[in-house]
Design a protein around this motif. Structure first.
Motif, short mmCIF file in Angstrom:
data_model
loop_
_atom_site.label_atom_id
_atom_site.label_comp_id
_atom_site.label_asym_id
_atom_site.label_seq_id
_atom_site.Cartn_x
_atom_site.Cartn_y
_atom_site.Cartn_z
N LEU A 353 0.87 -1.21 0.07
CA LEU A 353 0.11 -0.19 -0.03
C LEU A 353 0.87 1.19 -0.03
CD1 LEU A 353 -3.14 -0.72 2.29
CD2 LEU A 353 -3.14 -0.36 0.29
N ALA A 354 1.98 1.32 0.67
CA ALA A 354 2.78 2.46 0.52
C ALA A 354 3.49 2.74 -0.85
CB ALA A 354 3.98 2.12 1.77
N LEU A 406 -3.35 7.47 2.77
CA LEU A 406 -2.31 7.11 1.89
C LEU A 406 -0.97 7.05 2.87
CD1 LEU A 406 -1.32 9.55 -1.15
CD2 LEU A 406 0.26 9.53 0.79
N ALA A 407 -1.12 7.73 4.03
CA ALA A 407 0.01 7.76 5.03
C ALA A 407 -0.08 6.64 6.07
CB ALA A 407 0.24 9.09 5.48
N VAL A 408 -1.02 6.09 6.23
CA VAL A 408 -1.36 5.11 7.31
C VAL A 408 -0.17 3.82 7.11
CG1 VAL A 408 -3.08 3.60 6.26
CG2 VAL A 408 -2.84 3.99 8.54
N PRO A 409 0.16 3.19 6.07
CA PRO A 409 1.17 2.27 6.05
C PRO A 409 2.42 2.86 6.59
CG PRO A 409 0.02 2.44 3.93
CD PRO A 409 -0.62 3.58 4.56
N VAL A 410 2.93 3.94 6.30
CA VAL A 410 4.31 4.46 6.90
C VAL A 410 4.39 4.51 8.26
CG1 VAL A 410 5.95 6.20 6.83
CG2 VAL A 410 4.37 5.86 4.97
N VAL A 411 3.00 4.84 8.87
CA VAL A 411 3.00 4.89 10.43
C VAL A 411 3.05 3.39 10.98
CG1 VAL A 411 1.45 5.62 12.31
CG2 VAL A 411 1.67 7.25 10.40
N ILE A 412 2.30 2.57 10.32
CA ILE A 412 2.02 1.33 10.83
C ILE A 412 3.63 0.41 10.79
CG2 ILE A 412 1.30 -1.13 10.25
CD1 ILE A 412 -1.23 0.08 8.97
N VAL A 413 4.05 0.58 9.78
CA VAL A 413 5.63 0.11 9.50
C VAL A 413 6.58 0.63 10.51
CG1 VAL A 413 7.59 -0.18 8.10
CG2 VAL A 413 5.33 -0.69 7.51
N ALA A 414 6.44 1.98 10.81
CA ALA A 414 7.60 2.50 11.56
C ALA A 414 7.39 2.37 13.08
CB ALA A 414 7.41 4.06 11.51
N THR A 415 5.92 2.25 13.54
CA THR A 415 5.39 1.97 14.92
C THR A 415 5.68 0.17 15.19
OG1 THR A 415 3.61 3.39 14.86
CG2 THR A 415 3.47 1.63 16.42
N GLU A 416 5.41 -0.48 14.11
CA GLU A 416 5.96 -1.94 14.42
C GLU A 416 7.66 -2.07 14.84
OE1 GLU A 416 4.11 -5.78 13.18
OE2 GLU A 416 3.70 -4.58 11.33
N GLU A 417 8.30 -1.30 14.13
CA GLU A 417 9.80 -1.50 14.20
C GLU A 417 9.89 -1.18 15.51
OE1 GLU A 417 11.70 0.55 10.96
OE2 GLU A 417 10.90 -0.91 9.51
#
Length: 556
Positions: A353-354, A406-417
């Motif tokens: 999605l990103a 549009l931006a939620v995949p970026v937040v998900i990935v960064a928070t998971e890391e």
């Protein structure tokens, strides 16, 4: 021996270090160079350049007098000039110099700019009495001031006219501010009240409660509002008449006298007679006007404040929406979901999605948010306004939701890391001390992962703030009549369309009817968009660093 030393140097990894350093250096140089180019070309537009007067004679034609600013100068092959003008001789140097002059006076000449061959200019001067008028329509006027008139009667001429011009322009500015306040506040409030009364009447009709008493009450309210509107309209016409009371007569380079109402003049100055300090003061005034006022003349002049406000508000609302949803999704995937092929598939989908083109999000936002969700809310909450849409039309809310998607995949990935970096021993220690799983999550895990969340939000802001393509479909327009925040309930109007710096750049650069006049504003607006994004990111970085320092002891 030499080959062995080269092989040893290669094995040491030094070439990779040098290549990496060189790549970073080139990237920094290119970035700084681009920003300097944008800054010089954008900010230089507001400096009051000298106005030249010259005699221009094309071989075989009579001479004419030109007055204007030199905007650009370039070397052009002689053959290219001969293709456009038979007056260019075949013999001579291979290249010739030509200059782009901003001669203004579009209402007289039909065009603001003209290319001239530098060799055909003669008697180039910079007279101190040359006047520049920045008009609200038709661009700049270049010429000489002839007289000042009041109600069509001459009140000052020559040198007295210039002394009389400044106080009369100041008077017009005060009147125009009063007129703008009257239109933006009082008339807007009256129109809103009339529209609310109409919707209330329609609502009562739909519910079958529009009886005689309700008709009388609404009729009295509408009559009072109409009386206020007529009174405000009368004051509006009186202000317009006062603004148009004064005028001036100026003479353009060809000798034609042009009458100009002072109500159409934004600024009047004589750049050739101004010293460095006077020019610096005028420059600051122009720059502040660019930042604090709205656009005019089809966005090719004036300021960009509505676009600044729309960009910042859109980005902040997007950040408020995207952060909780992104964090909740990451927490579920990392802390609660059973790790298996389903969660791996979800992570692959999030990563994909990103990379989806932003215009696809715009089409989805238009189809789902605007037409499906907005149309359903209109039928449920605002039936009295139909068929005119309330939420079923592009607006600030749908633009913010589209950017959040549009931006939620970026937040998900960064928070998971960030969650993955927290040691499992901290979770087990918290549980061993008697804390519940929820208490461990909210009091230990999430606080320590907050810097990663802020990193995700920074990346989301960096990507979403400069997007243009999806916003063109879901709420951003060329010219918004008012700001989405005002003094009328509910104070923040999420259904309203907004302006955006990115779309403003596109509109001015590619849709402008006067490309040469709009080009400097493209550079200035691009620089401003970069600065807005940098400031938003710096605020997020400062908050992230604060959180990182706060929870450093726990992390260690």
């Amino acid at each position: 021996m030499k080959n062995q030393s080269i092989k040893g140097w290669i094995k040491s990894g030094a070439p990779g270090v040098w290549l990496s350093a060189g790549a970073v250096s080139i990237a920094v140089i290119m970035t700084v160079g681009l920003l300097l180019l944008i800054a010089v070309r954008g900010l230089g537009y507001f400096w009051p350049a000298d106005v030249l007067q010259a005699s221009y004679q094309v071989p075989g034609s009579p001479a004419q007098t030109l007055v204007g600013e030199v905007v650009a100068r370039e070397q052009v092959p002689r053959a290219r000039l001969r293709a456009t003008s038979t007056a260019v001789p075949a013999d001579g140097p291979l290249t010739m110099t030509r200059e782009l002059l901003k001669v203004g006076n579009r209402d007289v000449y039909g065009s603001d700019f003209v290319w001239v061959v530098a060799d055909w200019l003669a008697d180039v001067q910079a007279p101190a009495d040359l006047l520049v008028l920045q008009r609200r329509e038709w661009g700049n006027f270049y010429g000489r001031l002839l007289d000042i008139r009041e109600h069509g009667q001459v009140v000052a001429q020559g040198a007295d006219a210039w002394a009389e011009l400044a106080p009369r322009l100041e008077r017009v500015r005060h009147l125009r501010r009063a007129l703008d306040r009257l239109e933006a506040q009082e008339l807007s409030a009256i129109n809103r009240g009339l529209e609310n009364a109409r919707l209330q009447a329609r609502k009562l009709q739909l519910s079958g409660r529009f009886d005689a008493a309700a008709q009388a009450d609404l009729g009295a309210e509408q009559s009072a509002l109409n009386a206020r509107y007529d009174e405000a309209e009368a004051r509006l016409e009186a202000l317009r008449a006062q603004i148009d009371r004064d005028s001036l007569t100026a003479v353009e380079a060809g000798g034609q006298a042009v009458p100009i109402s002072l109500g159409q003049v934004a600024h009047a100055y004589r750049p050739n007679a101004m010293g460095p300090l006077a020019k610096a003061g005028f420059y600051c005034t122009q720059l502040w006007e660019f930042l604090s006022s709205g656009p005019r003349a089809a966005n090719t002049e004036g300021g960009v404040f509505p676009a600044i406000f729309g960009t910042v508000m859109l980005t902040l609302i997007m950040a408020v929406i995207v952060t909780p949803f992104g964090v909740l999704a990451a927490v579920y995937l990392r802390e609660y979901a059973r790790q298996g092929w389903v969660t791996r598939l979800i992570r692959v989908a999030v990563n994909n999605l990103a990379g989806v083109p932003s215009i696809v999000y715009g089409v989805f936002g238009l189809g789902f948010f605007v037409y499906v969700l907005g149309g359903s809310l209109d039928r449920l909450l605002f039936p009295e306004a139909l068929p005119a849409p309330t939420l079923g039309t592009p607006g600030l809310l749908w633009a913010s939701l589209t950017l959040a998607l549009l931006a939620v995949p970026v937040v998900i990935v960064a928070t998971e890391e960030g969650l993955a970096r927290i040691p499992r021993s901290l979770r087990e220690g918290s549980l061993a001390l008697g804390a519940t799983r929820a208490e461990t999550l909210f009091k230990v895990v999430l606080p320590m992962a907050s810097p990663a969340m802020m990193t995700g939000m920074i990346l989301a802001i960096a990507r979403a703030a400069g997007e243009v393509a999806p916003l063109m479909l879901v709420g951003v327009v060329k010219m918004a009549p008012s700001l989405p925040v005002d003094g009328h309930f509910p104070y923040v109007h999420l259904d309203q369309k907004i302006m955006h710096l990115g779309f403003h750049i596109y509109d001015v650069g590619f849709q402008s009817p006067n490309v040469e006049a709009a080009r400097p504003l493209v550079y200035a607006t691009a620089l401003l968009l970069v600065l807005v994004i940098v400031l938003l990111n710096l605020a997020a970085v400062a908050l992230r660093n604060h959180l990182r320092e706060k929870y450093k002891a726990l992390d260690s």
